[in-house]
Scaffold this active site. Sequence first.
Site, PDB file in Angstrom:
ATOM      1  N   HIS A 139       0.870  -1.172   0.000  1.00 41.18           N
ATOM      2  CA  HIS A 139       0.000   0.000   0.000  1.00 41.18           C
ATOM      3  C   HIS A 139       0.911   1.228   0.000  1.00 41.18           C
ATOM      4  O   HIS A 139       2.034   1.170   0.526  1.00 41.18           O
ATOM      5  CB  HIS A 139      -0.838  -0.051   1.288  1.00 41.18           C
ATOM      6  CG  HIS A 139      -1.895   0.991   1.398  1.00 41.18           C
ATOM      7  ND1 HIS A 139      -1.640   2.274   1.808  1.00 41.18           N
ATOM      8  CD2 HIS A 139      -3.229   0.935   1.181  1.00 41.18           C
ATOM      9  CE1 HIS A 139      -2.766   2.967   1.834  1.00 41.18           C
ATOM     10  NE2 HIS A 139      -3.752   2.178   1.454  1.00 41.18           N
ATOM     11  N   ASP A 216       3.220  -4.674   7.771  1.00 40.18           N
ATOM     12  CA  ASP A 216       1.983  -3.912   7.625  1.00 40.18           C
ATOM     13  C   ASP A 216       0.836  -4.915   7.823  1.00 40.18           C
ATOM     14  O   ASP A 216       0.584  -5.756   6.962  1.00 40.18           O
ATOM     15  CB  ASP A 216       1.952  -3.270   6.238  1.00 40.18           C
ATOM     16  CG  ASP A 216       0.624  -2.573   5.956  1.00 40.18           C
ATOM     17  OD1 ASP A 216      -0.344  -2.779   6.723  1.00 40.18           O
ATOM     18  OD2 ASP A 216       0.554  -1.837   4.952  1.00 40.18           O
ATOM     19  N   GLN A 219      -4.374  -5.381   6.943  1.00 35.24           N
ATOM     20  CA  GLN A 219      -5.368  -6.323   6.416  1.00 35.24           C
ATOM     21  C   GLN A 219      -5.262  -7.704   7.080  1.00 35.24           C
ATOM     22  O   GLN A 219      -5.941  -8.635   6.656  1.00 35.24           O
ATOM     23  CB  GLN A 219      -5.214  -6.477   4.894  1.00 35.24           C
ATOM     24  CG  GLN A 219      -5.391  -5.186   4.111  1.00 35.24           C
ATOM     25  CD  GLN A 219      -6.821  -4.643   4.142  1.00 35.24           C
ATOM     26  OE1 GLN A 219      -7.761  -5.324   4.556  1.00 35.24           O
ATOM     27  NE2 GLN A 219      -6.995  -3.415   3.711  1.00 35.24           N
ATOM     28  N   LYS A 242     -10.462  -0.825  10.561  1.00 33.43           N
ATOM     29  CA  LYS A 242     -10.654  -1.999   9.701  1.00 33.43           C
ATOM     30  C   LYS A 242     -11.003  -3.231  10.524  1.00 33.43           C
ATOM     31  O   LYS A 242     -11.019  -4.348  10.015  1.00 33.43           O
ATOM     32  CB  LYS A 242      -9.384  -2.254   8.880  1.00 33.43           C
ATOM     33  CG  LYS A 242      -9.058  -1.139   7.874  1.00 33.43           C
ATOM     34  CD  LYS A 242      -7.857  -1.508   7.060  1.00 33.43           C
ATOM     35  CE  LYS A 242      -7.208  -0.319   6.378  1.00 33.43           C
ATOM     36  NZ  LYS A 242      -7.955   0.211   5.253  1.00 33.43           N
ATOM     37  N   CYS A 383      -4.783   2.611  -3.697  1.00 30.36           N
ATOM     38  CA  CYS A 383      -3.535   3.093  -3.069  1.00 30.36           C
ATOM     39  C   CYS A 383      -2.411   2.086  -3.233  1.00 30.36           C
ATOM     40  O   CYS A 383      -1.609   1.864  -2.309  1.00 30.36           O
ATOM     41  CB  CYS A 383      -3.731   3.420  -1.592  1.00 30.36           C
ATOM     42  SG  CYS A 383      -4.918   4.707  -1.307  1.00 30.36           S
TER      43      CYS A 383
HETATM   44  N1  7TS Z   1      -1.753  -0.871   4.545  1.00 31.51           N
HETATM   45  C1  7TS Z   1      -2.679  -1.637   3.933  1.00 31.51           C
HETATM   46  C2  7TS Z   1      -2.330  -3.020   3.502  1.00 31.51           C
HETATM   47  C3  7TS Z   1      -3.961  -1.112   3.745  1.00 31.51           C
HETATM   48  O1  7TS Z   1      -4.876  -1.874   3.140  1.00 31.51           O
HETATM   49  C4  7TS Z   1      -4.254   0.203   4.171  1.00 31.51           C
HETATM   50  C5  7TS Z   1      -5.574   0.834   3.916  1.00 31.51           C
HETATM   51  C6  7TS Z   1      -3.260   0.925   4.820  1.00 31.51           C
HETATM   52  C7  7TS Z   1      -2.018   0.361   4.976  1.00 31.51           C
HETATM   53  C8  7TS Z   1      -3.491   2.291   5.374  1.00 31.51           C
HETATM   54  O2  7TS Z   1      -4.360   2.259   6.444  1.00 31.51           O
HETATM   55  P1  7TS Z   1      -4.892   3.599   7.124  1.00 31.51           P
HETATM   56  O3  7TS Z   1      -5.909   3.149   8.100  1.00 31.51           O
HETATM   57  O4  7TS Z   1      -3.729   4.271   7.759  1.00 31.51           O
HETATM   58  O5  7TS Z   1      -5.467   4.424   6.005  1.00 31.51           O
HETATM   59  N2  7TS Z   1      -6.259   0.308   2.822  1.00 31.51           N
HETATM   60  C9  7TS Z   1      -7.343   0.833   2.232  1.00 31.51           C
HETATM   61  C10 7TS Z   1      -7.974   0.209   1.173  1.00 31.51           C
HETATM   62  O6  7TS Z   1      -7.648  -0.853   0.681  1.00 31.51           O
HETATM   63  N3  7TS Z   1      -9.013   0.979   0.763  1.00 31.51           N
HETATM   64  O7  7TS Z   1      -9.058   2.060   1.546  1.00 31.51           O
HETATM   65  C11 7TS Z   1      -8.013   1.991   2.449  1.00 31.51           C
END
Ligand code: 7TS
Length: 429
Positions: A139, A216, A219, A242, A383
């Site tokens: 990401h 990371d 997910q 999430k 992203c």
């Molecule tokens: N890493 C992964 C693998 C992610 O899927 C996401 C967010 C992030 C980092 C960042 O997370 P945040 O909470 O700091 O924004 N992924 C997604 C997505 O797949 N669609 O919207 C956000």
Amino acid sequence: MDRTPASGLLPKPPAEVAFSAARVRADFPILGTTERGKPLVYLDNAATTQKPTAVLDAMRGYFEEYCANIHRGAYAMSAKATDAYEGVREKVRRLINARRTDEIVYVRGTTEAINLVSHSWGLKYLKPGDEILITEMEHHSNIVPWQIAAQRTGATLRWVGLRDDGTLELEAFDRLLTPRTKLVAVTQCSNVLGTINPIVEIVQRARRVGALVLVDAAQSVPNMPVDVQLLGCDFLAFSGHKMCGPTGVGILYARRELLDAMDPWLGGGDMIREVRMEGSTWNELPWKFEAGTPAIAEVIGLGAAIDYLAGIGIARIRNHEQGLAAYALERLRGLGPDVRIFGPRLACHRGGVVAFTVGDVHPHDLATIVDQDGVCVRAGHHCAQPIMRRFGVAATARASFYFYNTEEEVDVLIDSLRRAREFFQGGAR
Ligand code: 7TS
């Protein structure tokens, strides 16, 4: 010695209460609503998940009954807020099996957690000639902070590529891993391909060259059992929103020795021991990294989310999602040869995320049409632009599941996609 009973039958596993998505749906007020006159079918859980009443109640309880700042007042209400806020650290520790609560740092989310590491560790320890190894399936939040750190320190970014099935080129990983590698930053589960990466193996290989490993887990922690001691990683980042929690709160796990050796990233209230005009000293861990008034209600909400997920059982969640992913893969393949699915073929190698394209229909158009049927899916680059380039597409549609989704909802998506394809391909003729 063979201990199988003479009958050849193994002892029966203990009886378990079967998981029922239908039953848990009642815990989520939003899942009973309609969208455009149709029952809401929410399939964008990789972006954010819905919140159960228990989480909403916990946050409302704080605001209505003991809203006070933490770590300051001598009065009882502030002490109650402090206890609730600090108590969540132990829930998080247990969730990921960290050794100690001072290895759990509250941040705003995965993005901030990784930025904290890239600043507090990266800018301090990376030097020209050092290498940071990341992968093509990251990401942006596990790419851009390392590009910035590399730029500022003279370190170099190296990339592990992807095979056609969306798995990591582990042979290339071995080639790229050298004594110059100081950090490997890798996702446990791709938010586009769904690929689950072999973190234990990656950590073992990284250790041989003395590199640290950042995982990371945005997910993975919400969707499958994650144990930082089993993984052996040095840093792990995830987001509360999430996993049924609110936005604005996330977790950085880091080994204590590393947090000790790192400097604060943000300065201000709460992160200090003493402030003098000539300089300041830092608070103990983990508060050294928590400057300013934090997201108190959100942390409390995250605690309620962890309790809620524990009540269901993370292994059951994984199981249910894998079943849904398998069903969705089968139904999507059944739609026709013009459906392209990204990522591993088998559901057991992936999380509950399925990205796809249908013929030459633009993914945004697909998402707009299925929205008419009350179905929420994401379209775009998610992203993760390097993945899009690797597979030669500008965008994909993506359905992502959580434990409250059902096979019937997958059916609604498939019927809706069929109509979308007829609409666009009919129009083109
Ligand atoms: N890493 C992964 C693998 C992610 O899927 C996401 C967010 C992030 C980092 C960042 O997370 P945040 O909470 O700091 O924004 N992924 C997604 C997505 O797949 N669609 O919207 C956000």
